[in-house]
Design an enzyme around this catalytic site. Sequence first.
Site, PDB file in Angstrom:
ATOM      1  N   ASP A 188     -18.189  39.493  -6.926  1.00  0.00           N
ATOM      2  CA  ASP A 188     -17.407  38.421  -6.309  1.00  0.00           C
ATOM      3  C   ASP A 188     -17.964  38.119  -4.920  1.00  0.00           C
ATOM      4  OD1 ASP A 188     -15.570  38.123  -8.431  1.00  0.00           O
ATOM      5  OD2 ASP A 188     -14.402  39.827  -7.703  1.00  0.00           O
ATOM      6  N   ASP A 198     -14.981  32.666 -12.115  1.00  0.00           N
ATOM      7  CA  ASP A 198     -13.526  32.579 -11.924  1.00  0.00           C
ATOM      8  C   ASP A 198     -13.094  31.146 -11.639  1.00  0.00           C
ATOM      9  OD1 ASP A 198     -13.359  35.362 -12.158  1.00  0.00           O
ATOM     10  OD2 ASP A 198     -13.527  35.679  -9.997  1.00  0.00           O
TER      11      ASP A 198
END
Length: 216
Positions: A147, A181
């Site tokens: 991430d 995401d």
Amino acid sequence: MKAYTKPFFAIFFILIADQVLKFWIKLNMSLGQEYKIIGDWAIIHFTENNGMAFGMEFGGEAGKLALTLFRIVAVLGIGYGLVYMIKRKYHRGLIMNLSLIFAGAMGNIIDSTFYGVIFSESSYYEPAKFLPAEGGYSSLFHGKVVDMFYVPIIQGTYPAWFPFWGGQELIFFRPVFNLADSAISIGVIMILIYQKRYFKEEKEEEVYTHSEVVEE
């Protein structure tokens, strides 16, 4: 084949962009390192998670394996549904948004499935290595998801009268996420917003087809 072109191009573009960015992050940044893009409001911040989207966790090694396998089964189901909708000529917007969800799911599956094998462990002191001689940091299906997007656009303190969090730090949006995401979130949100338009067209098509059969 023409009906497949745009959805497959979208999937290909998102997967390539997602993986190129993640590879660059892994090979050039140490854990916790960050670059400010727009002041304190948009930041590239390298972190990894063992679980679901936006850094959520899911119970240990067994949970990690179960989650990865579940993701694979789910993405196979989404892929089947996508091909079905294209063949049946469902609303183009619905197909495109489902393509975003499929691409995002695939992007995170690649991390979960292969990153533990092809990368060394990222640390707070140095970036990871690609295909290290000593082997990867984990086994197949036990990789960590990379991430990097952190957008704390609202920062401050909850008022003292605010229930539960009064006086505590306020940060919105707190989770760190990745391009995959984002694709999933956009796809889901757009389907929820335009669901009446998407499925109204399908109902009208079903009624039209049924009336033709009755007339015959």
